[in-house]
Scaffold this motif. Structure first.
Motif, PDB file in Angstrom:
ATOM      1  N   GLU A 113      29.478  54.843 -68.958  1.00 11.51           N
ATOM      2  CA  GLU A 113      29.292  53.435 -68.570  1.00 11.51           C
ATOM      3  C   GLU A 113      30.301  52.701 -69.159  1.00 11.51           C
ATOM      4  O   GLU A 113      30.792  51.769 -68.253  1.00 11.51           O
ATOM      5  CB  GLU A 113      28.080  53.131 -69.190  1.00 11.51           C
ATOM      6  CG  GLU A 113      27.488  51.664 -68.639  1.00 11.51           C
ATOM      7  CD  GLU A 113      27.184  51.633 -67.082  1.00 11.51           C
ATOM      8  OE1 GLU A 113      27.525  50.637 -66.679  1.00 11.51           O
ATOM      9  OE2 GLU A 113      26.911  52.605 -66.470  1.00 11.51           O
TER      10      GLU A 113
ATOM     11  N   ARG B 291      35.787  57.576 -58.265  1.00  7.56           N
ATOM     12  CA  ARG B 291      34.717  58.118 -58.573  1.00  7.56           C
ATOM     13  C   ARG B 291      33.560  56.615 -58.715  1.00  7.56           C
ATOM     14  O   ARG B 291      32.725  56.351 -58.200  1.00  7.56           O
ATOM     15  CB  ARG B 291      34.572  58.490 -59.833  1.00  7.56           C
ATOM     16  CG  ARG B 291      34.882  60.158 -59.599  1.00  7.56           C
ATOM     17  CD  ARG B 291      35.374  60.896 -60.801  1.00  7.56           C
ATOM     18  NE  ARG B 291      34.133  61.234 -61.596  1.00  7.56           N
ATOM     19  CZ  ARG B 291      33.567  62.458 -61.435  1.00  7.56           C
ATOM     20  NH1 ARG B 291      34.092  63.353 -60.496  1.00  7.56           N
ATOM     21  NH2 ARG B 291      32.388  62.687 -62.161  1.00  7.56           N
ATOM     22  N   VAL B 292      34.531  55.502 -59.433  1.00  7.45           N
ATOM     23  CA  VAL B 292      33.779  54.382 -59.619  1.00  7.45           C
ATOM     24  C   VAL B 292      33.592  53.701 -58.128  1.00  7.45           C
ATOM     25  O   VAL B 292      32.487  53.098 -58.250  1.00  7.45           O
ATOM     26  CB  VAL B 292      34.388  53.463 -60.703  1.00  7.45           C
ATOM     27  CG1 VAL B 292      33.970  52.017 -60.643  1.00  7.45           C
ATOM     28  CG2 VAL B 292      34.528  54.006 -62.026  1.00  7.45           C
TER      29      VAL B 292
ATOM     30  N   THR C   8      39.364  58.535 -61.347  1.00  5.83           N
ATOM     31  CA  THR C   8      38.317  57.951 -62.129  1.00  5.83           C
ATOM     32  C   THR C   8      38.000  56.576 -61.216  1.00  5.83           C
ATOM     33  O   THR C   8      36.782  56.512 -61.026  1.00  5.83           O
ATOM     34  CB  THR C   8      38.429  57.704 -63.525  1.00  5.83           C
ATOM     35  OG1 THR C   8      38.556  58.794 -64.322  1.00  5.83           O
ATOM     36  CG2 THR C   8      37.159  56.859 -64.135  1.00  5.83           C
TER      37      THR C   8
ATOM     38  N   HIS D 218      29.990  57.092 -57.881  1.00  2.00           N
ATOM     39  CA  HIS D 218      29.824  58.384 -58.471  1.00  2.00           C
ATOM     40  C   HIS D 218      28.814  58.232 -59.721  1.00  2.00           C
ATOM     41  O   HIS D 218      29.304  57.441 -60.656  1.00  2.00           O
ATOM     42  CB  HIS D 218      30.851  59.037 -58.615  1.00  2.00           C
ATOM     43  CG  HIS D 218      30.492  60.600 -58.553  1.00  2.00           C
ATOM     44  ND1 HIS D 218      30.305  61.469 -59.867  1.00  2.00           N
ATOM     45  CD2 HIS D 218      30.580  61.598 -57.824  1.00  2.00           C
ATOM     46  CE1 HIS D 218      29.925  62.608 -59.595  1.00  2.00           C
ATOM     47  NE2 HIS D 218      30.245  62.920 -58.629  1.00  2.00           N
TER      48      HIS D 218
ATOM     49  N   THR E 109      33.706  53.406 -69.414  1.00  2.24           N
ATOM     50  CA  THR E 109      34.589  53.538 -68.397  1.00  2.24           C
ATOM     51  C   THR E 109      34.375  52.699 -67.210  1.00  2.24           C
ATOM     52  O   THR E 109      35.401  52.256 -66.714  1.00  2.24           O
ATOM     53  CB  THR E 109      34.853  54.945 -68.388  1.00  2.24           C
ATOM     54  OG1 THR E 109      35.225  55.720 -69.662  1.00  2.24           O
ATOM     55  CG2 THR E 109      36.233  55.208 -67.463  1.00  2.24           C
ATOM     56  N   ARG E 110      32.998  53.111 -66.481  1.00  2.00           N
ATOM     57  CA  ARG E 110      32.964  52.394 -65.480  1.00  2.00           C
ATOM     58  C   ARG E 110      33.111  50.796 -65.434  1.00  2.00           C
ATOM     59  O   ARG E 110      33.534  49.982 -64.662  1.00  2.00           O
ATOM     60  CB  ARG E 110      31.434  52.392 -65.103  1.00  2.00           C
ATOM     61  CG  ARG E 110      31.164  51.956 -63.607  1.00  2.00           C
ATOM     62  CD  ARG E 110      29.517  52.164 -63.632  1.00  2.00           C
ATOM     63  NE  ARG E 110      29.088  53.511 -63.538  1.00  2.00           N
ATOM     64  CZ  ARG E 110      29.153  54.407 -62.519  1.00  2.00           C
ATOM     65  NH1 ARG E 110      30.062  54.225 -61.510  1.00  2.00           N
ATOM     66  NH2 ARG E 110      28.934  55.714 -62.850  1.00  2.00           N
ATOM     67  N   GLU E 111      32.745  49.992 -66.739  1.00  7.44           N
ATOM     68  CA  GLU E 111      32.935  48.735 -66.780  1.00  7.44           C
ATOM     69  C   GLU E 111      34.390  48.256 -66.931  1.00  7.44           C
ATOM     70  O   GLU E 111      34.734  47.245 -66.485  1.00  7.44           O
ATOM     71  CB  GLU E 111      32.144  48.312 -68.105  1.00  7.44           C
ATOM     72  CG  GLU E 111      30.551  48.383 -68.169  1.00  7.44           C
ATOM     73  CD  GLU E 111      30.153  47.233 -67.007  1.00  7.44           C
ATOM     74  OE1 GLU E 111      30.766  46.278 -66.914  1.00  7.44           O
ATOM     75  OE2 GLU E 111      28.993  47.784 -66.381  1.00  7.44           O
TER      76      GLU E 111
ATOM     77  N   VAL F 139      36.879  50.022 -65.374  1.00  8.14           N
ATOM     78  CA  VAL F 139      37.429  49.964 -64.017  1.00  8.14           C
ATOM     79  C   VAL F 139      36.904  48.797 -63.205  1.00  8.14           C
ATOM     80  O   VAL F 139      37.801  48.254 -62.370  1.00  8.14           O
ATOM     81  CB  VAL F 139      37.096  51.330 -63.561  1.00  8.14           C
ATOM     82  CG1 VAL F 139      37.332  51.290 -61.698  1.00  8.14           C
ATOM     83  CG2 VAL F 139      37.470  52.595 -64.181  1.00  8.14           C
ATOM     84  N   LEU F 140      35.788  48.349 -63.317  1.00  5.14           N
ATOM     85  CA  LEU F 140      35.105  47.329 -62.570  1.00  5.14           C
ATOM     86  C   LEU F 140      35.662  46.104 -63.137  1.00  5.14           C
ATOM     87  O   LEU F 140      35.987  45.132 -62.070  1.00  5.14           O
ATOM     88  CB  LEU F 140      33.589  47.013 -62.685  1.00  5.14           C
ATOM     89  CG  LEU F 140      32.592  48.155 -62.081  1.00  5.14           C
ATOM     90  CD1 LEU F 140      31.314  48.146 -62.533  1.00  5.14           C
ATOM     91  CD2 LEU F 140      33.011  48.280 -60.499  1.00  5.14           C
TER      92      LEU F 140
ATOM     93  N   VAL G 179      30.246  59.006 -64.645  1.00  4.42           N
ATOM     94  CA  VAL G 179      31.256  58.201 -65.094  1.00  4.42           C
ATOM     95  C   VAL G 179      30.694  57.564 -66.306  1.00  4.42           C
ATOM     96  O   VAL G 179      29.684  56.846 -66.048  1.00  4.42           O
ATOM     97  CB  VAL G 179      31.794  57.309 -64.173  1.00  4.42           C
ATOM     98  CG1 VAL G 179      32.796  56.345 -65.062  1.00  4.42           C
ATOM     99  CG2 VAL G 179      32.567  57.813 -63.109  1.00  4.42           C
TER     100      VAL G 179
END
Length: 330
Positions: free
Chosen positions: A27, A17-18, A14, A22, A29-31, A33-34, A25
């Motif tokens: 949103e 992918r972020v 994951t 990609h 979850t993306r936040e 990870v970022l 993902v």
């Protein structure tokens, strides 16, 4: 990447992918990870990503000389257009246009890992350099003559020169003198050939051309010689910088422009409108040449294959105050 995954409570896949942007993902979850990336100071390893993808998102540029206006504007357009495609540019100027210098530039670009190469120099040096390109690296050549060996993007050199000469003949000048560029330059040769052919088609005398090196200084030296030619009433200079030196020489010699001598340049650099008098010139679109070079490189990268053929970018006359009908015959 494992540290980021642990901090964010997700898998390493994951995180990958972020990092690669990609879309699949969630949103939230993306936040997560970022945020973890920012807290840990994580940055994706571009070299590792390039090796994994098999591309480097970088265009190599080889050119001879940053002193000419055309090269500078073309280079700027290439860098801007490449950035719009998400590509970086690696510039390798060739100090002396010899076979060994060109061969060395290609070798260095191969080591630096690029996806395609744009060449802004006389292509005969490229042909003779026996360069060894990495597999699937495309080549686009700007403002040169590559026959059918490479993809070429070029200003319509001949068309622009014909327009310049016809403009002066239509004003009533019996013939047009020519201040040509360096003999080894493809662009200079095309402009000189078109100047000569246009005069012959019109049944006019073809004066012996004078040659410069694209600089204002060389235009000044040639201008002193032209000022001493009483029959010289019109001059087509192969670029605006030489035209600038020519204007100074005519002024210092007491030959007024355009009352006694008309002058046309080639390039339409921004300063040409501020010459005294403002310069009539042939406009060439450096931005379009640069953009089309990048588009050609992108096509070769996407198709993973070479491309041949020539794309001509049209020119247009820009009429200002440096041209007028010839003085009345005495």
């Amino acid at each position: 990447m494992a540290d980021v995954a642990q901090r964010a409570g997700v898998s390493s896949q994951t995180v990958s992918r972020v990092a690669n942007g990609h879309p699949g993902v969630v949103e939230s979850t993306r936040e997560q990870v970022l945020t973890a990336m920012q807290e840990l100071g994580y940055r994706p390893n571009s070299a590792a990503r390039a090796l994994k993808r098999g591309d480097f998102r970088t265009l190599g540029i080889i050119l001879f000389g940053l002193s000419t206006t055309g090269n500078v504007y073309t280079l700027e357009a290439i860098a801007t257009s490449a950035a719009q495609h998400g590509y970086a540019t690696t510039l390798l100027p060739v100090a002396v246009p010899t076979q060994s210098q060109v061969r060395g530039a290609f070798t260095r670009l191969g080591e630096l890992a690029v996806d395609a190469i744009i060449v802004i120099m006389e292509v005969h040096l490229l042909d003779a350099a026996t360069v060894s390109l990495p597999p699937h690296v495309g080549v686009v050549v700007a403002d040169s003559d590559a026959d059918d060996q490479y993809s070429v993007v070029d200003t319509d050199q001949a068309g622009g020169a014909r327009e310049a000469v016809r403009h002066l003949l239509e004003l009533g000048h019996k013939t047009v003198w020519h201040l040509a560029g360096p003999v080894e330059s493809f662009a200079a040769q095309r402009r000189a050939d078109a100047w000569r052919a246009t005069l012959r088609e019109a049944g006019r005398e073809v004066p012996e051309p004078l040659r410069g090196d694209w600089s204002a200084d060389s235009g000044y030296r040639a201008g002193l010689r032209l000022a001493a030619e009483p029959g010289c009433t019109a001059v087509f200079a192969a670029n605006d910088q030489m035209a600038l030196g020519l204007l100074r020489a005519l002024h210092e010699s007491g030959r007024t422009v355009p009352d006694q001598v008309s002058v046309v340049g080639f390039d339409d650099i921004p300063d040409s409108a501020s010459y005294v008098p403002p310069l009539t010139t042939v406009h060439q679109d450096f931005v379009e040449v640069g953009r089309l070079c990048v588009e050609g490189a992108m096509r070769q990268i996407r198709s993973n294959a070479g491309e041949r053929g020539r794309t001509l970018v049209p020119t247009r006359m820009v009429i200002r105050q440096s041209t007028a009908p010839p003085p009345p015959a005495r």
